[in-house]
Design an enzyme around this catalytic site. Sequence first.
Site, PDB file in Angstrom:
ATOM      1  N   HIS A 254     -11.809  19.509  43.005  1.00  0.00           N
ATOM      2  CA  HIS A 254     -10.850  18.930  43.946  1.00  0.00           C
ATOM      3  C   HIS A 254      -9.533  18.686  43.221  1.00  0.00           C
ATOM      4  O   HIS A 254      -9.497  17.918  42.253  1.00  0.00           O
ATOM      5  CB  HIS A 254     -11.379  17.617  44.522  1.00  0.00           C
ATOM      6  N   CYS A 263     -13.574   6.413  31.907  1.00  0.00           N
ATOM      7  CA  CYS A 263     -14.442   7.321  31.143  1.00  0.00           C
ATOM      8  C   CYS A 263     -13.776   8.636  30.729  1.00  0.00           C
ATOM      9  O   CYS A 263     -13.613   8.889  29.539  1.00  0.00           O
ATOM     10  CB  CYS A 263     -15.708   7.607  31.932  1.00  0.00           C
ATOM     11  N   ARG A 330      -8.616   1.077  35.626  1.00  0.00           N
ATOM     12  CA  ARG A 330      -8.341   1.484  34.248  1.00  0.00           C
ATOM     13  C   ARG A 330      -7.850   2.938  34.247  1.00  0.00           C
ATOM     14  O   ARG A 330      -8.445   3.808  34.837  1.00  0.00           O
ATOM     15  CB  ARG A 330      -9.613   1.334  33.386  1.00  0.00           C
TER      16      ARG A 330
HETATM   17  P1  NAD Z   1     -16.927  -3.201  31.179  1.00  0.00           P
HETATM   18  O1  NAD Z   1     -15.686  -3.535  30.471  1.00  0.00           O
HETATM   19  O2  NAD Z   1     -16.987  -3.227  32.668  1.00  0.00           O
HETATM   20  O3  NAD Z   1     -18.121  -4.133  30.643  1.00  0.00           O
HETATM   21  C1  NAD Z   1     -18.305  -4.467  29.313  1.00  0.00           C
HETATM   22  C2  NAD Z   1     -18.852  -5.882  29.269  1.00  0.00           C
HETATM   23  O4  NAD Z   1     -19.222  -6.185  27.931  1.00  0.00           O
HETATM   24  C3  NAD Z   1     -17.839  -6.945  29.685  1.00  0.00           C
HETATM   25  O5  NAD Z   1     -18.384  -7.742  30.717  1.00  0.00           O
HETATM   26  C4  NAD Z   1     -17.615  -7.761  28.410  1.00  0.00           C
HETATM   27  O6  NAD Z   1     -17.363  -9.119  28.681  1.00  0.00           O
HETATM   28  C5  NAD Z   1     -18.931  -7.547  27.695  1.00  0.00           C
HETATM   29  N1  NAD Z   1     -18.889  -7.792  26.246  1.00  0.00           N
HETATM   30  C6  NAD Z   1     -17.968  -7.390  25.335  1.00  0.00           C
HETATM   31  N2  NAD Z   1     -18.292  -7.849  24.105  1.00  0.00           N
HETATM   32  C7  NAD Z   1     -19.455  -8.540  24.234  1.00  0.00           C
HETATM   33  C8  NAD Z   1     -20.278  -9.226  23.325  1.00  0.00           C
HETATM   34  N3  NAD Z   1     -19.973  -9.282  22.021  1.00  0.00           N
HETATM   35  N4  NAD Z   1     -21.371  -9.838  23.796  1.00  0.00           N
HETATM   36  C9  NAD Z   1     -21.696  -9.783  25.103  1.00  0.00           C
HETATM   37  N5  NAD Z   1     -20.946  -9.142  26.026  1.00  0.00           N
HETATM   38  C10 NAD Z   1     -19.834  -8.517  25.594  1.00  0.00           C
HETATM   39  O7  NAD Z   1     -17.331  -1.731  30.652  1.00  0.00           O
HETATM   40  P2  NAD Z   1     -18.192  -0.614  31.426  1.00  0.00           P
HETATM   41  O8  NAD Z   1     -17.326   0.149  32.356  1.00  0.00           O
HETATM   42  O9  NAD Z   1     -19.459  -1.227  31.913  1.00  0.00           O
HETATM   43  O10 NAD Z   1     -18.528   0.366  30.208  1.00  0.00           O
HETATM   44  C11 NAD Z   1     -19.468   0.013  29.209  1.00  0.00           C
HETATM   45  C12 NAD Z   1     -19.780   1.266  28.410  1.00  0.00           C
HETATM   46  O11 NAD Z   1     -20.425   2.247  29.240  1.00  0.00           O
HETATM   47  C13 NAD Z   1     -18.568   1.972  27.815  1.00  0.00           C
HETATM   48  O12 NAD Z   1     -18.923   2.510  26.578  1.00  0.00           O
HETATM   49  C14 NAD Z   1     -18.302   3.088  28.804  1.00  0.00           C
HETATM   50  O13 NAD Z   1     -17.639   4.185  28.203  1.00  0.00           O
HETATM   51  C15 NAD Z   1     -19.705   3.469  29.213  1.00  0.00           C
HETATM   52  N6  NAD Z   1     -19.816   4.071  30.543  1.00  0.00           N
HETATM   53  C16 NAD Z   1     -19.091   3.589  31.586  1.00  0.00           C
HETATM   54  C17 NAD Z   1     -19.237   4.157  32.848  1.00  0.00           C
HETATM   55  C18 NAD Z   1     -18.437   3.621  34.025  1.00  0.00           C
HETATM   56  O14 NAD Z   1     -18.417   4.306  35.046  1.00  0.00           O
HETATM   57  N7  NAD Z   1     -17.795   2.473  33.921  1.00  0.00           N
HETATM   58  C19 NAD Z   1     -20.140   5.208  33.049  1.00  0.00           C
HETATM   59  C20 NAD Z   1     -20.891   5.660  31.961  1.00  0.00           C
HETATM   60  C21 NAD Z   1     -20.717   5.095  30.709  1.00  0.00           C
END
Ligand code: NAD
Length: 434
Positions: A254, A263, A330
């Site tokens: 698309h 990501c 983001r």
């Molecule tokens: P996010 O920012 O929504 O969530 C991360 C959470 O971790 C936050 O709530 C933060 O407060 C918490 N955190 C940070 N440090 C901490 C600590 N020391 N102790 C406890 N909690 C802590 O991020 P997300 O979008 O959920 O992404 C998380 C991971 O997953 C990343 O590596 C991302 O690349 C990967 N990922 C994301 C997606 C997506 O669609 N968002 C999909 C696949 C993979």
Amino acid sequence: MHISVVGSGYVGLVTGTCFAEFGVDVTCVDNDARKIEALERGKIPIYEPGLEELVERNIRGGRLHFTTDLKAGVEKALVVFIAVGTPPREDGSDDLRYVDEVAEAIGRNLNGYKVVVTKSTVPIGTGERIRGIIQRNNPNGVRFDVVSNPEFLREGSAIEDFMHPDRVVIGADSDQAVAIMRDLYAPLYLLETPFVITNVASSEMIKYASNAFLATKISYINEMAEICERVGADVHHVAKGMGLDKRINPKFLHPGPGYGGSCFPKDTSALVQIAGEHGYRLRIVEAVLAVNQERRAAMTAKMHRLLPDFSGRTIAALGLAFKPNTDDVRDSPALDILKGALRDGARVRVFDPAAMETSRPVLGDERVAWCKDAYDAAQGADLLVIFTEWNEFRKLDLDRLKSVLAAPRIVDCRNVYDPEQMRAAGFEYLCVGR
Ligand code: NAD
């Protein structure tokens, strides 16, 4: 089985809640006390369709718990997931500081054998790094295994994606850890979801290779769209004609303002970095990144075709999130493009069904009107831009829209409308690749 998920964001919260739904006893840990307090009351801090009901149901069922106390979370669990953020650093590489912090804390609090699972997207070699950090912080030498289990869910359809994934990838070097992971994922295993069992490095690589490939498809069709515009072809017909070939597949063809979100931009940059660190130039992914970056300028150029000078003019923006059904902004193309328009002196009137609160800190209030719906945003605007294809923007009342706009000009970055119909309805209308 009891598991803990450290990091209760888009990925951690969905992971923890879905495992609870499978019947597992789950503790979600986060160091953001406000988030945890809201979650304990069944209020979710993000917009994700269906998630709030699932959280409430599993809290009521006594299977889902929330805490800021990582020690308590780790001690109870056989499996500890790391699902914290890995945001990009200036140079494009992943910032592993949160992963390191959590690994250190897990090491300090090991009270028996555990499987430590990386759900976060982490550079290849991070499994080894986590193993080293835990070992250094584990003076009693308690046994543990490190597993990579990357997540492929998409925001907006995260629950469905988690419950019915195309595959589950598990990277591990120990049979015991693989057996525990299989047991945890048994409900999916029984549904005949394919499992890819491999070593940690391959599992970590699968995540980057998949995201970079999908990003490549998007940049590819965006380049095709550029050519279509120049030669009088319709990129939708081209994409359909291509996508019906099973080797190509219609998904991710698309055209639009380029990929955004938390990501694809981050993972493609990180993969280029990782390759560079290992002495290889990843030319295809470099080109994908460059093409994607140019998309934002290309959309701004379209806006300028209809409104040559932004200064003192009003632009209405429909959609701020990087895609529909999420409040995640983001690296959203919409916000980037709007920030540019504001710098050029425009006033903007914005509306997004879910991402108003998350966008506000990015755009601020100066010359920005936060509107209650699409028609309110269009009120008195010199140009309307559709940035995100939320369903509610697909069937707007065009007569009403025309009557409230100062001039009937639309740039449709997502090809939501039919160009001929729009022109017949009296709009100056530009879309992508046709
Ligand atoms: P996010 O920012 O929504 O969530 C991360 C959470 O971790 C936050 O709530 C933060 O407060 C918490 N955190 C940070 N440090 C901490 C600590 N020391 N102790 C406890 N909690 C802590 O991020 P997300 O979008 O959920 O992404 C998380 C991971 O997953 C990343 O590596 C991302 O690349 C990967 N990922 C994301 C997606 C997506 O669609 N968002 C999909 C696949 C993979």
